[in-house]
Design a protein around this motif. Structure first.
Motif, PDB file in Angstrom:
ATOM      1  N   SER A   1      36.799  31.945  43.960  1.00 25.47           N
ATOM      2  CA  SER A   1      36.748  32.373  42.560  1.00 25.47           C
ATOM      3  C   SER A   1      36.879  33.885  42.440  1.00 25.47           C
ATOM      4  CB  SER A   1      35.430  31.916  41.921  1.00 25.47           C
ATOM      5  OG  SER A   1      35.317  30.514  41.940  1.00 25.47           O
ATOM      6  N   TYR A   2      36.205  34.614  43.327  1.00 22.32           N
ATOM      7  CA  TYR A   2      36.322  36.068  43.307  1.00 22.32           C
ATOM      8  C   TYR A   2      37.744  36.512  43.635  1.00 22.32           C
ATOM      9  CZ  TYR A   2      31.328  36.976  42.773  1.00 22.32           C
ATOM     10  OH  TYR A   2      30.051  37.064  42.277  1.00 22.32           O
ATOM     11  N   LYS A   3      38.351  35.839  44.605  1.00 22.62           N
ATOM     12  CA  LYS A   3      39.728  36.183  44.962  1.00 22.62           C
ATOM     13  C   LYS A   3      40.678  35.893  43.797  1.00 22.62           C
ATOM     14  CE  LYS A   3      39.167  35.389  49.940  1.00 22.62           C
ATOM     15  NZ  LYS A   3      39.538  34.540  51.093  1.00 22.62           N
ATOM     16  N   LEU A   4      40.447  34.769  43.122  1.00 16.50           N
ATOM     17  CA  LEU A   4      41.282  34.428  41.971  1.00 16.50           C
ATOM     18  C   LEU A   4      41.117  35.450  40.860  1.00 16.50           C
ATOM     19  CD1 LEU A   4      43.200  32.272  40.799  1.00 16.50           C
ATOM     20  CD2 LEU A   4      41.197  31.133  39.842  1.00 16.50           C
ATOM     21  N   LEU A   5      39.887  35.848  40.593  1.00 16.07           N
ATOM     22  CA  LEU A   5      39.637  36.871  39.581  1.00 16.07           C
ATOM     23  C   LEU A   5      40.293  38.187  39.967  1.00 16.07           C
ATOM     24  CD1 LEU A   5      38.222  37.812  37.002  1.00 16.07           C
ATOM     25  CD2 LEU A   5      36.176  38.273  38.375  1.00 16.07           C
ATOM     26  N   GLY A   6      40.206  38.542  41.251  1.00 18.24           N
ATOM     27  CA  GLY A   6      40.843  39.760  41.720  1.00 18.24           C
ATOM     28  C   GLY A   6      42.346  39.720  41.522  1.00 18.24           C
ATOM     29  N   CYS A   7      42.975  38.574  41.825  1.00 16.90           N
ATOM     30  CA  CYS A   7      44.425  38.448  41.633  1.00 16.90           C
ATOM     31  C   CYS A   7      44.803  38.564  40.159  1.00 16.90           C
ATOM     32  CB  CYS A   7      44.910  37.120  42.201  1.00 16.90           C
ATOM     33  SG  CYS A   7      44.976  37.048  43.999  1.00 16.90           S
ATOM     34  N   LEU A   8      43.973  37.970  39.283  1.00 17.65           N
ATOM     35  CA  LEU A   8      44.232  38.075  37.847  1.00 17.65           C
ATOM     36  C   LEU A   8      44.144  39.521  37.369  1.00 17.65           C
ATOM     37  CD1 LEU A   8      42.317  34.959  36.462  1.00 17.65           C
ATOM     38  CD2 LEU A   8      44.766  35.396  36.250  1.00 17.65           C
ATOM     39  N   LEU A   9      43.125  40.232  37.840  1.00 13.80           N
ATOM     40  CA  LEU A   9      42.969  41.639  37.438  1.00 13.80           C
ATOM     41  C   LEU A   9      44.125  42.487  37.939  1.00 13.80           C
ATOM     42  CD1 LEU A   9      39.120  42.137  38.013  1.00 13.80           C
ATOM     43  CD2 LEU A   9      40.339  41.867  35.838  1.00 13.80           C
ATOM     44  N   VAL A  10      44.572  42.236  39.163  1.00 14.90           N
ATOM     45  CA  VAL A  10      45.714  42.979  39.700  1.00 14.90           C
ATOM     46  C   VAL A  10      46.965  42.692  38.883  1.00 14.90           C
ATOM     47  CG1 VAL A  10      47.247  43.226  41.694  1.00 14.90           C
ATOM     48  CG2 VAL A  10      44.778  43.152  42.031  1.00 14.90           C
ATOM     49  N   LEU A  11      47.148  41.427  38.501  1.00 18.33           N
ATOM     50  CA  LEU A  11      48.305  41.069  37.676  1.00 18.33           C
ATOM     51  C   LEU A  11      48.272  41.778  36.329  1.00 18.33           C
ATOM     52  CD1 LEU A  11      50.827  39.375  37.114  1.00 18.33           C
ATOM     53  CD2 LEU A  11      49.322  37.497  36.418  1.00 18.33           C
ATOM     54  N   VAL A  12      47.106  41.801  35.688  1.00 19.65           N
ATOM     55  CA  VAL A  12      46.978  42.487  34.397  1.00 19.65           C
ATOM     56  C   VAL A  12      47.246  43.984  34.555  1.00 19.65           C
ATOM     57  CG1 VAL A  12      45.366  43.118  32.566  1.00 19.65           C
ATOM     58  CG2 VAL A  12      45.402  40.772  33.446  1.00 19.65           C
TER      59      VAL A  12
END
Length: 335
Positions: free
Chosen positions: A11-22
């Protein structure tokens, strides 16, 4: 204890990927030949009254960067599916005949149906990608009907070269080379909101369906015997997944043209990050692929502004060394 902590880590990795994408989306909107600021971006996102900078962001950059997100996600997910189903670490839509088939279909569509609208072009690319995939799978299968990784790579190279040659021949004979090149140059210049409206539902539904079948892809990535033993309907699942790959690839070619290596690189990198279960590989591939194409497009717009470096050239410069590296390591280095 380990199994309880793993979902949190993912979940943390997914959130990190989302933040990087944004973050990458914001950077891609701000940087370019025309100087813009965060305030201009906010005005563009909130549909404030149009001035010159807001108009540039809203009508030129925004549809282009949204297209980059969609294309990156579609190509990465389709590459991950192909690698899982064929158990071939070198599988990629651009290397296995799909984009070359779509390219040929595009040329034929321009010849047979002048003035074809964007939806018609997208359907033509679907059919061409299906034709290219069928040729590669037919040539790459063994006598027992199994897919040989080596035969598939060789068949993909041969079919791609053959279909590209026919497509170029059609373009030259009917004098439509310029029209076809506008679609197949591998860039996002001139992307419109109308194209986004046509392509977004197709790609998003295709990715959602792929996520739904992620467990089946994981089983197929082991072996056909294991999949059969677990009650999988092999032919039906493989057919559905192939249709999804064709839809995602055809949509991408219809918008951005020929784009190899994205579907090869991203799943390898993602598996290093989250493991080999496709319940994690597919969503992370979508986010990572979208981020990669965003960064590549931003680099192409800014590295030699106000002139543009072709997106396909940047992707190829990054993808070809990675391809050779994977080949040298036998496909196991990042799996």
């Amino acid at each position: 204890m380990k199994s309880k902590r793993q979902p949190v880590a993912i979940s943390y990795k997914l959130l990190g990927c989302l933040l990087v994408l944004v973050l990458c989306f914001v950077l891609s909107m701000i940087f370019g030949a025309a100087e813009t600021t965060l305030r201009d971006l906010w005005l563009a996102l909130t549909f404030a009254p149009k001035d010159e900078k807001v108009l540039v962001l809203r009508e030129l950059r925004m549809p282009r960067e949204l297209a980059a997100i969609l294309i990156g996600a579609a190509l990465a997910v389709s590459g991950a599916i192909m690698q899982g189903v064929t158990r071939n670490p070198l599988a990629d839509p651009g290397l296995l005949g799909l984009t070359s088939g779509a390219n040929l279909a595009l040329a034929l569509a321009f010849v047979l149906f002048p003035g074809l609208n964007y939806f018609g072009i997208m359907v033509s690319c679907f059919l061409g990608a299906a034709f290219g995939a069928a040729l590669v799978l037919a040539l790459g299968s063994t006598r027992r009907g199994r897919l040989s990784p080596t035969r598939i790579v060789l068949a993909g190279a041969a079919v791609s070269a053959f279909l590209y040659a026919i497509g170029e021949g059609v373009s030259l004979v009917f004098k439509i080379s310029k029209d076809v090149s506008m679609w197949t140059a591998g860039g996002l210049i001139g992307t419109t909101w109308g194209q986004i409206q046509a392509i977004a539902p197709v790609i998003l539904l295709g990715i959602a369906a792929a996520m739904f079948l992620s467990n089946q892809v994981s089983v197929l990535s082991l072996s056909d015997e294991v999949a059969t033993g677990l009650g999988q309907k092999l032919m039906l699942i493989k057919a559905i997944l192939l249709v999804l790959v064709i839809v995602l690839t055809g949509s991408s070619v219809a918008l951005v043209g020929n784009m190899a290596f994205v579907g090869l690189m991203i799943p390898h990198i993602v598996r290093k990050l989250v493991g080999t279960h496709y319940r994690h590989v597919l969503p992370f591939s979508a986010l990572t692929g979208a981020t990669f194409i965003l960064l590549a497009d931003t680099l192409g717009r800014t590295i030699n502004a106000p002139y543009e470096t072709p997106l396909v050239a940047i992707v190829a410069m990054l993808g070809l060394p990675f391809f050779l590296f994977v080949v040298r390591k036998g496909g196991k280095v990042l799996s």
